[in-house]
Design a protein around this motif. Structure first.
Motif, PDB file in Angstrom:
ATOM      1  N   GLY A  56      72.965  30.581  37.077  1.00 37.50           N
ATOM      2  CA  GLY A  56      72.948  31.282  38.401  1.00 37.50           C
ATOM      3  C   GLY A  56      74.012  30.970  39.161  1.00 37.50           C
ATOM      4  O   GLY A  56      74.464  31.868  39.928  1.00 37.50           O
ATOM      5  N   LEU A  60      76.873  33.733  40.392  1.00 43.65           N
ATOM      6  CA  LEU A  60      77.349  33.962  41.767  1.00 43.65           C
ATOM      7  C   LEU A  60      78.853  34.060  41.945  1.00 43.65           C
ATOM      8  O   LEU A  60      79.540  34.773  42.690  1.00 43.65           O
ATOM      9  CB  LEU A  60      76.759  32.635  42.901  1.00 43.65           C
ATOM     10  CG  LEU A  60      75.314  32.948  43.296  1.00 43.65           C
ATOM     11  CD1 LEU A  60      74.911  31.449  43.952  1.00 43.65           C
ATOM     12  CD2 LEU A  60      75.379  34.034  44.196  1.00 43.65           C
ATOM     13  N   THR A  65      74.194  39.794  43.072  1.00 43.52           N
ATOM     14  CA  THR A  65      73.319  39.763  44.291  1.00 43.52           C
ATOM     15  C   THR A  65      72.203  38.675  44.315  1.00 43.52           C
ATOM     16  O   THR A  65      72.185  38.095  43.186  1.00 43.52           O
ATOM     17  CB  THR A  65      72.663  41.087  44.439  1.00 43.52           C
ATOM     18  OG1 THR A  65      71.883  41.204  43.343  1.00 43.52           O
ATOM     19  CG2 THR A  65      73.628  42.240  44.502  1.00 43.52           C
ATOM     20  N   ASP A  66      71.747  38.234  45.418  1.00 44.02           N
ATOM     21  CA  ASP A  66      70.645  37.446  45.321  1.00 44.02           C
ATOM     22  C   ASP A  66      69.748  37.604  44.682  1.00 44.02           C
ATOM     23  O   ASP A  66      69.151  36.911  43.761  1.00 44.02           O
ATOM     24  CB  ASP A  66      69.981  37.235  46.858  1.00 44.02           C
ATOM     25  CG  ASP A  66      71.051  36.598  47.956  1.00 44.02           C
ATOM     26  OD1 ASP A  66      72.360  36.403  47.318  1.00 44.02           O
ATOM     27  OD2 ASP A  66      70.698  36.531  48.976  1.00 44.02           O
ATOM     28  N   ALA A  67      69.371  38.878  44.394  1.00 47.20           N
ATOM     29  CA  ALA A  67      68.095  39.445  43.418  1.00 47.20           C
ATOM     30  C   ALA A  67      68.572  39.337  42.162  1.00 47.20           C
ATOM     31  O   ALA A  67      67.793  38.844  41.144  1.00 47.20           O
ATOM     32  CB  ALA A  67      67.785  40.987  43.862  1.00 47.20           C
ATOM     33  N   VAL A  69      70.913  36.989  40.929  1.00 47.72           N
ATOM     34  CA  VAL A  69      70.845  35.680  40.621  1.00 47.72           C
ATOM     35  C   VAL A  69      69.256  35.190  40.231  1.00 47.72           C
ATOM     36  O   VAL A  69      69.074  34.281  39.261  1.00 47.72           O
ATOM     37  CB  VAL A  69      71.611  34.898  41.910  1.00 47.72           C
ATOM     38  CG1 VAL A  69      71.279  33.335  41.433  1.00 47.72           C
ATOM     39  CG2 VAL A  69      72.833  35.105  41.921  1.00 47.72           C
ATOM     40  N   ARG A  70      68.333  35.359  41.149  1.00 47.80           N
ATOM     41  CA  ARG A  70      66.966  35.008  40.979  1.00 47.80           C
ATOM     42  C   ARG A  70      66.389  35.355  39.500  1.00 47.80           C
ATOM     43  O   ARG A  70      65.849  34.677  38.939  1.00 47.80           O
ATOM     44  CB  ARG A  70      66.039  35.694  42.154  1.00 47.80           C
ATOM     45  CG  ARG A  70      66.215  34.800  43.382  1.00 47.80           C
ATOM     46  CD  ARG A  70      65.234  35.148  44.419  1.00 47.80           C
ATOM     47  NE  ARG A  70      65.412  34.179  45.557  1.00 47.80           N
ATOM     48  CZ  ARG A  70      66.239  34.559  46.634  1.00 47.80           C
ATOM     49  NH1 ARG A  70      66.669  35.684  46.629  1.00 47.80           N
ATOM     50  NH2 ARG A  70      66.183  33.716  47.820  1.00 47.80           N
ATOM     51  N   THR A  95      66.344  29.104  46.068  1.00 45.04           N
ATOM     52  CA  THR A  95      66.991  28.841  47.532  1.00 45.04           C
ATOM     53  C   THR A  95      68.285  29.135  47.109  1.00 45.04           C
ATOM     54  O   THR A  95      68.935  28.153  46.597  1.00 45.04           O
ATOM     55  CB  THR A  95      66.657  27.687  48.180  1.00 45.04           C
ATOM     56  OG1 THR A  95      65.256  27.354  48.255  1.00 45.04           O
ATOM     57  CG2 THR A  95      67.319  27.807  49.709  1.00 45.04           C
ATOM     58  N   LEU A  96      68.934  30.322  47.632  1.00 43.71           N
ATOM     59  CA  LEU A  96      70.395  30.468  47.556  1.00 43.71           C
ATOM     60  C   LEU A  96      71.355  29.994  48.583  1.00 43.71           C
ATOM     61  O   LEU A  96      70.350  29.902  49.744  1.00 43.71           O
ATOM     62  CB  LEU A  96      70.545  32.184  47.359  1.00 43.71           C
ATOM     63  CG  LEU A  96      69.791  32.553  46.128  1.00 43.71           C
ATOM     64  CD1 LEU A  96      69.949  34.185  46.017  1.00 43.71           C
ATOM     65  CD2 LEU A  96      70.305  32.013  44.875  1.00 43.71           C
ATOM     66  N   ALA A  98      73.447  29.713  51.809  1.00 44.55           N
ATOM     67  CA  ALA A  98      73.435  30.622  53.249  1.00 44.55           C
ATOM     68  C   ALA A  98      74.587  30.018  54.103  1.00 44.55           C
ATOM     69  O   ALA A  98      74.655  28.573  54.026  1.00 44.55           O
ATOM     70  CB  ALA A  98      72.166  30.493  53.984  1.00 44.55           C
ATOM     71  N   ILE A 104      72.731  26.020  45.020  1.00 48.56           N
ATOM     72  CA  ILE A 104      71.422  26.784  44.781  1.00 48.56           C
ATOM     73  C   ILE A 104      70.514  25.685  44.639  1.00 48.56           C
ATOM     74  O   ILE A 104      70.813  24.639  43.574  1.00 48.56           O
ATOM     75  CB  ILE A 104      71.645  27.627  43.443  1.00 48.56           C
ATOM     76  CG1 ILE A 104      72.929  28.692  43.565  1.00 48.56           C
ATOM     77  CG2 ILE A 104      70.485  28.328  42.874  1.00 48.56           C
ATOM     78  CD1 ILE A 104      73.082  29.454  42.244  1.00 48.56           C
TER      79      ILE A 104
END
Length: 585
Positions: A56, A60, A65-67, A69-70, A95-96, A98, A104
């Motif tokens: 992940g 990045l 995008t966050d989605a 990566v998840r 948890t990405l 912020a 991560i």
């Protein structure tokens, strides 16, 4: 009590006790087995989660995008856990980062079915693990070295290289890369053939101007074919005389070329006579002489015959010793004694005197505009010492080739001239100029797309420039945002990626060893500085493979590609490895 009696005891007390004892015994044994299994599976789940979170973090770097990566973390985890059956896991909680956070975090909740502990009322055991991956980036300086020698035109090799290199950039500097990745990744490129085009860095690395003029002097023996009377005048006659004998050597005019016997130069003078029939024949009363050349004299004469050194008649002339050469005579005639009255004649006359064996010199000039460079010589030839006095790189020069000693005709040669060891008859360099360290993806793409192939294979020159581009000792050349980071900086990684499809076979300074020898020496110096050296041989002969093997940091950083796909795979693997080198966990 014997076993047979124990089993046949009708009282039943012993069997009852045994029956009740078996349940807890099995539960205890089962707990040991299940807990041991849980420990093993928890370790595997932890390893899988760590790897998934690192994947992940890599995503990045590419601007996922966050989605996305998840999804990557979950997919990567699922693939690894499928190899460890027995765990029932929920979707990991990810948890990405912020704000300024650069980590991560992931938590994984799983359950494991028990084997015997269900006898004690526990059908499952929890297996909960968590992992944190920090994807703060270590800065990395990378230098690509491309072979653009003539063999790269064969079998679409150059196109294959362009494609593979571009895909490597897609990993290192993807278009969607976040700012932190872009800021911490700088890439430089140099390409080589039998020379390297230093472009805007030429003067700094050679101490020469890109546009420079070379001069040569060609000397040939003057022969009788050049004898000329020159342009004579209707008013007067101008004679060269041998004063000792009173013999006339020649009548001269402007542009005259006169051949003399050597002894005649021992006593030479100039005699001027008004020409009969001219309107001013009887009008001249005095002449002024101003002679310059290998002999210089100034005189005025009011008695005929008018001579440079004075006389009492042709039979008693005075003369001086002259030498071969070009002379200029300014001659003025007046109608009054002592250079008075009206000036009737005023001319500047150039003439030349020569004798057998005298040479005529012809100046030849050639203006060269070239930014091609070769390797340098001297004590620092195999180091990254900055360019300067004693450490400059060699460059093209020009020298004149005379066809025959009997003629000044010839032509200029351009190239590396070290005792005639190497000649490159052309002033241009086909390869583009190096790209200094940059994170400008457009500039890197443009460089790759404009590569052309031609010439020999001075591989050692490419190795040297790959080193120079990331060496902090070259910060006087590559400055500003391209200033290479210090080797002593613990937050910086440095790597070069060498490439050839041939055998290093072209040098300038041949006394330093062949191209392979020089390349190995440079690679040894690079690795001693802590630079990670990757090397890619692409359809290269054994000699080319061997020199790159010796240059590579280890066997894992050498690649031998024999096809377009293998070349792509090699560059992709290197790019991924460099991304991991850049990723601090």
């Amino acid at each position: 009590m014997s076993l047979s009696k124990f089993l046949s005891d009708s009282s039943g007390h012993v069997l009852t006790i045994l029956a009740f004892s078996l349940i807890p015994i099995c539960g205890v044994v089962g707990a040991c087995i299940d807990l041991q299994t849980r420990s093993e599976r928890a370790w595997k789940a932890q390893a899988a989660l760590d790897a998934a979170v690192l994947a992940g973090a890599k995503a990045l770097q590419t601007g996922a995008t966050d989605a996305e990566v998840r999804t990557i973390v979950a997919h990567y985890l699922s693939r690894h856990l499928d190899a460890s059956p027995g765990l029932n896991c929920a979707v990991p909680a990810v948890t990405l980062p912020a704000g300024d956070d650069s980590s991560i975090e992931a938590e994984l909740e799983c359950t494991q079915a028990t084997s015997l502990m269900h006898l004690l009322g526990h059908s499952t055991l929890p297996v909960n693990v968590e992992s944190t991956s920090t994807y703060s980036l270590t800065a990395i300086d990378i230098a690509f070295m491309f072979d653009v020698s003539g063999s790269m035109n064969h079998g679409n090799r150059l196109d294959d290289l362009k494609s593979a290199a571009t895909e490597a950039l897609d990993v290192l500097l993807p278009s969607s890369a976040p700012a932190t990745v872009v800021e911490n990744t700088r890439i430089a490129i140099a390409s080589y053939s039998n020379v390297l085009n230093a472009g805007p860095y030429f003067k700094q690395v050679t101490g020469l101007d890109p546009t420079r003029t070379y001069s040569d002097t060609v000397a040939i023996e003057i022969d009788n074919s050049e004898i000329a009377r020159g342009r004579r005048y209707p008013e007067i006659r101008i004679h060269l005389y041998e004063a000792d004998s009173g013999d006339q050597i020649a009548e001269i005019g402007d542009g005259a070329v006169v051949k003399v016997d050597p002894h005649q130069l021992d006593s030479v003078t100039i005699v001027v006579e008004p020409k009969p029939g001219h309107v001013h024949f009887h009008d001249y009363e005095s002449f002024e002489f101003q002679l310059t050349g290998t002999e210089t004299a100034n005189a005025s004469e009011s008695v005929e015959p008018y001579t440079l050194y004075g006389d009492s008649g042709i039979a008693s002339l005075s003369g001086e010793q002259w030498s071969s050469g070009i002379y200029e005579l300014v001659l003025r005639g007046y109608d009054g004694n002592g250079l008075t009255g009206t000036r009737l004649f005023n001319k500047s006359i150039e003439f030349e005197i020569f004798k057998d064996g005298d040479l005529r010199e012809y100046d030849q000039d050639y203006t060269l505009n070239s930014t091609c460079v070769f390797e340098r010589d001297g004590a620092e030839k195999f180091t990254d010492a900055p360019p300067g006095t004693g450490n400059y790189l060699a460059a093209h020069s020009a020298w004149y080739h005379q066809y025959s000693p009997d003629s000044p005709a010839g032509y200029w040669k351009v190239g590396f001239n070290e005792n005639g060891e190497f000649e490159y008859t052309g002033s241009g360099c086909s390869e583009p100029t190096p790209v200094e360290l940059t994170n400008n993806r457009s500039a890197l793409d443009t460089y790759i797309s404009t590569l052309r192939a031609g010439g020999g294979t001075a591989g050692h020159l490419g190795v040297a420039w790959a080193w120079y581009l990331i060496s902090d000792r070259w910060s006087s050349v590559f400055d500003g945002t391209a200033t290479p980071a210090a080797f002593t900086d613990p937050e910086i990684k440095k790597a070069v990626i060498l490439m050839t499809d041939g055998e290093f076979n072209t040098t300038g300074h041949q006394h330093q060893g062949d191209s392979q020898t020089q390349a190995r020496a440079l690679c040894t110096g690079m690795k001693a500085k802590g630079i990670t050296v990757y090397a890619v041989a692409f359809k290269a002969p054994l000699a080319g493979q061997n020199v790159l093997k010796d240059c590579a940091t280890d066997t894992d950083t050498f690649f031998n590609a024999t096809s377009r796909q293998e070349l792509k795979d090699a560059y992709n693997e290197i790019a991924v490895a460099l991304s991991e080198l850049r990723l601090s966990r």
